[in-house]
Design a protein around this motif. Structure first.
Motif, short mmCIF file in Angstrom:
data_model
loop_
_atom_site.label_atom_id
_atom_site.label_comp_id
_atom_site.label_asym_id
_atom_site.label_seq_id
_atom_site.Cartn_x
_atom_site.Cartn_y
_atom_site.Cartn_z
N LEU A 178 -2.09 -47.50 62.90
CA LEU A 178 -1.90 -48.80 62.12
C LEU A 178 -0.52 -49.05 62.26
CD1 LEU A 178 -2.86 -51.20 60.51
CD2 LEU A 178 -3.03 -49.34 58.64
N VAL A 179 0.30 -49.72 62.78
CA VAL A 179 2.04 -50.46 62.95
C VAL A 179 2.35 -51.45 62.05
CG1 VAL A 179 3.71 -50.21 64.60
CG2 VAL A 179 2.56 -48.32 64.20
N LEU A 180 3.17 -52.12 61.37
CA LEU A 180 3.81 -53.32 61.16
C LEU A 180 5.29 -52.60 62.14
CD1 LEU A 180 3.76 -55.24 59.53
CD2 LEU A 180 5.07 -53.81 57.74
N VAL A 181 5.01 -54.71 62.35
CA VAL A 181 6.13 -54.16 63.40
C VAL A 181 7.05 -55.42 62.81
CG1 VAL A 181 7.02 -54.88 65.81
CG2 VAL A 181 4.99 -53.03 65.33
N GLY A 182 8.54 -55.30 63.11
CA GLY A 182 8.85 -56.26 62.62
C GLY A 182 9.69 -56.96 62.86
N PRO A 183 10.57 -58.90 62.80
CA PRO A 183 10.48 -59.69 63.93
C PRO A 183 11.45 -59.13 64.85
CG PRO A 183 9.70 -60.75 61.54
CD PRO A 183 9.95 -59.20 61.70
N ASN A 184 11.29 -59.38 65.69
CA ASN A 184 12.22 -59.59 67.15
C ASN A 184 12.44 -58.06 67.20
OD1 ASN A 184 12.49 -62.14 67.10
ND2 ASN A 184 13.73 -61.85 65.68
N LEU A 185 11.72 -57.22 67.48
CA LEU A 185 11.74 -55.52 67.83
C LEU A 185 11.04 -55.14 68.66
CD1 LEU A 185 12.60 -53.12 66.98
CD2 LEU A 185 10.75 -52.69 65.71
N PRO A 186 11.54 -54.95 70.00
CA PRO A 186 10.93 -54.41 70.96
C PRO A 186 9.49 -54.07 70.75
CG PRO A 186 13.48 -54.98 71.59
CD PRO A 186 12.93 -55.28 69.65
N HIS A 187 8.73 -54.21 71.61
CA HIS A 187 8.03 -53.30 71.43
C HIS A 187 6.53 -53.29 72.49
CE1 HIS A 187 6.61 -56.90 69.17
NE2 HIS A 187 5.15 -56.51 69.52
N LEU A 188 5.36 -52.44 73.02
CA LEU A 188 4.36 -52.73 74.18
C LEU A 188 3.81 -51.47 73.60
CD1 LEU A 188 3.14 -53.33 76.65
CD2 LEU A 188 5.08 -51.75 77.39
N TRP A 189 2.39 -51.41 73.27
CA TRP A 189 1.20 -50.63 73.24
C TRP A 189 0.96 -50.05 75.00
CZ3 TRP A 189 2.88 -52.12 68.96
CH2 TRP A 189 2.73 -50.74 68.18
N ARG A 190 0.72 -49.31 75.66
CA ARG A 190 0.12 -49.18 76.52
C ARG A 190 -1.02 -48.32 76.58
NH1 ARG A 190 0.31 -51.63 81.57
NH2 ARG A 190 -0.30 -50.20 83.20
N ASN A 191 -1.97 -48.96 77.02
CA ASN A 191 -3.44 -47.56 77.36
C ASN A 191 -3.29 -46.79 78.33
OD1 ASN A 191 -5.23 -50.04 76.35
ND2 ASN A 191 -5.18 -48.51 75.20
N ASP A 192 -3.46 -45.31 78.16
CA ASP A 192 -3.99 -44.53 79.23
C ASP A 192 -4.62 -44.54 80.87
OD1 ASP A 192 -3.29 -42.53 77.42
OD2 ASP A 192 -5.18 -42.34 76.66
N PRO A 193 -3.87 -44.90 81.59
CA PRO A 193 -4.82 -45.10 83.45
C PRO A 193 -4.91 -45.04 83.39
CG PRO A 193 -2.53 -43.58 83.12
CD PRO A 193 -3.00 -43.28 81.70
N SER A 194 -6.45 -43.98 82.66
CA SER A 194 -7.78 -44.18 83.24
C SER A 194 -8.74 -45.94 82.73
CB SER A 194 -8.55 -42.87 82.02
OG SER A 194 -8.41 -43.74 80.93
N TYR A 195 -7.69 -46.22 81.92
CA TYR A 195 -8.49 -47.96 80.89
C TYR A 195 -8.15 -48.73 82.21
CZ TYR A 195 -9.08 -45.69 76.62
OH TYR A 195 -9.85 -45.32 75.31
N TYR A 196 -7.26 -48.91 82.83
CA TYR A 196 -6.54 -49.95 84.27
C TYR A 196 -7.65 -49.63 85.88
CZ TYR A 196 -3.35 -50.13 80.69
OH TYR A 196 -2.69 -50.87 79.78
N LYS A 197 -8.66 -48.56 85.20
CA LYS A 197 -9.77 -48.09 87.26
C LYS A 197 -11.08 -49.27 86.87
CE LYS A 197 -8.17 -43.34 86.92
NZ LYS A 197 -8.52 -41.59 87.17
N GLU A 198 -11.12 -49.43 87.88
CA GLU A 198 -12.13 -50.50 88.58
C GLU A 198 -13.36 -50.00 87.74
OE1 GLU A 198 -13.90 -53.35 91.91
OE2 GLU A 198 -11.83 -52.15 92.07
N GLY A 199 -13.76 -50.58 87.39
CA GLY A 199 -15.70 -50.16 86.98
C GLY A 199 -15.38 -49.07 85.50
N ASP A 200 -14.06 -48.64 84.89
CA ASP A 200 -13.91 -47.88 84.04
C ASP A 200 -14.69 -49.06 82.34
OD1 ASP A 200 -12.75 -46.98 81.40
OD2 ASP A 200 -13.25 -45.61 82.40
N GLU A 201 -15.66 -48.17 81.85
CA GLU A 201 -15.95 -48.70 80.88
C GLU A 201 -15.30 -48.50 79.73
OE1 GLU A 201 -19.68 -47.40 80.95
OE2 GLU A 201 -20.77 -48.08 82.62
#
Length: 293
Positions: A62-85
């Motif tokens: 649980l995170v609170l990000v203020g205005p104009n603060l750069p951010h990115l949430w990126r899932n682990d590589p396995s989440y992008y594999k075709e057919g991954d459930e």
């Protein structure tokens, strides 16, 4: 892809917008926007970048990000594999400071909320005890009426502002107000988060940025407040911490290899420097199913 300023007409016309995300990688770009953002991870794991902070995230984050603060949430590589459930479930609450009324948080009775919102310019992470307390409210808020959403969010912000279990994320104020000369940073972050388990040389990332190594080092330090080597080590060690806890059948040396270290000595040194514990002590301290972020 590039560091972008997000400010759609919908957000300009609404003081409060709440969505549930069920797809990997909440945004494709390292970005910022003029709204506050309260983000709750109910399902999925990965790496989050908030200002110059790099941390592993897992269910309950649980995170609170203020205005104009750069951010990115990126899932682990396995989440992008075709057919991954693998499932992703995230609540994203974007709101303006006047969502409940202009000047509300300037009043003395709302001092604690106003102070927290000011502090969010560095990003704030709340502990698991706090996030568990609000799990049901955060999962149900999307189905409430606009008035109900505003009232519930006000209550959540009040209780979060009084909580002791919270951590400021970015060590410096990295709020952005222009996108000049920042087009390359997203490709770099994506490349690192997708390939940290392999050997990545300085030349490799400099080529991704289409820069000389010297120019790249200056650019990366200016954009992230960290050297490239420091940043890469943090990504690797944060992922190693998750693997140590979630895969107790794997040895420390196996995990070191999985996150890109060929030298166990270097792995142990970097781990202790970043997390103030040896890998074995960290596993003993956080094992038995404890989620680490």
């Amino acid at each position: 892809m590039k560091l972008i300023r997000k400010n759609t007409d919908r957000f300009e016309n609404e003081r409060l917008n709440i969505t549930m995300k069920d797809i990997p990688c909440l945004d494709s770009s390292w970005h910022y926007h003029p709204q506050f953002e309260l983000l709750y991870i109910s399902q999925s794991t990965g790496i989050r970048f908030v200002g110059d902070s790099v941390s592993q995230f897992s269910p309950g984050d649980l995170v609170l990000v203020g205005p104009n603060l750069p951010h990115l949430w990126r899932n682990d590589p396995s989440y992008y594999k075709e057919g991954d459930e693998s499932r992703v479930k995230t609540i994203v609450i974007k709101f303006s400071k006047d969502f409940i009324g202009k000047g509300t948080f300037d009043n003395a009775e709302f001092y604690s909320i106003g102070h927290m919102l000011e502090e969010s310019k560095f990003g704030i992470s709340f502990g698991r005890t706090i996030s568990r307390k609000f799990h049901n409210d955060l999962m149900e808020i999307i189905d409430l009426s606009p008035a109900g959403q505003s009232i519930m969010l006000l209550n959540i912000l009040l209780q979060l502002s009084l909580a002791e279990e919270k951590t400021v994320l970015s060590s410096t104020d990295m709020r952005q107000y222009t996108t000049d000369n920042s087009q390359r940073i997203d490709d770099i972050l994506k490349y690192i988060s997708d390939n940290y388990s392999t050997y990545i040389s300085l030349n490799d990332v400099a080529e991704i940025a289409c820069m000389t190594t010297n120019s790249f080092c200056r650019f990366f330090k200016r954009m992230t407040n960290k050297s490239y080597t420091q940043f890469l080590n943090e990504v690797r060690i944060r992922n190693a911490a998750r693997l140590l806890v979630q895969n107790e059948e794997l040895s420390v040396s196996e995990i070191a290899d999985m996150v890109g270290y060929t030298s166990i000595t270097n792995f142990n040194r970097q781990f202790k420097q970043i997390l103030n514990n040896t890998p074995r002590d960290f596993r003993q301290l956080h094992g038995s199913g404890t989620l680490v972020y």
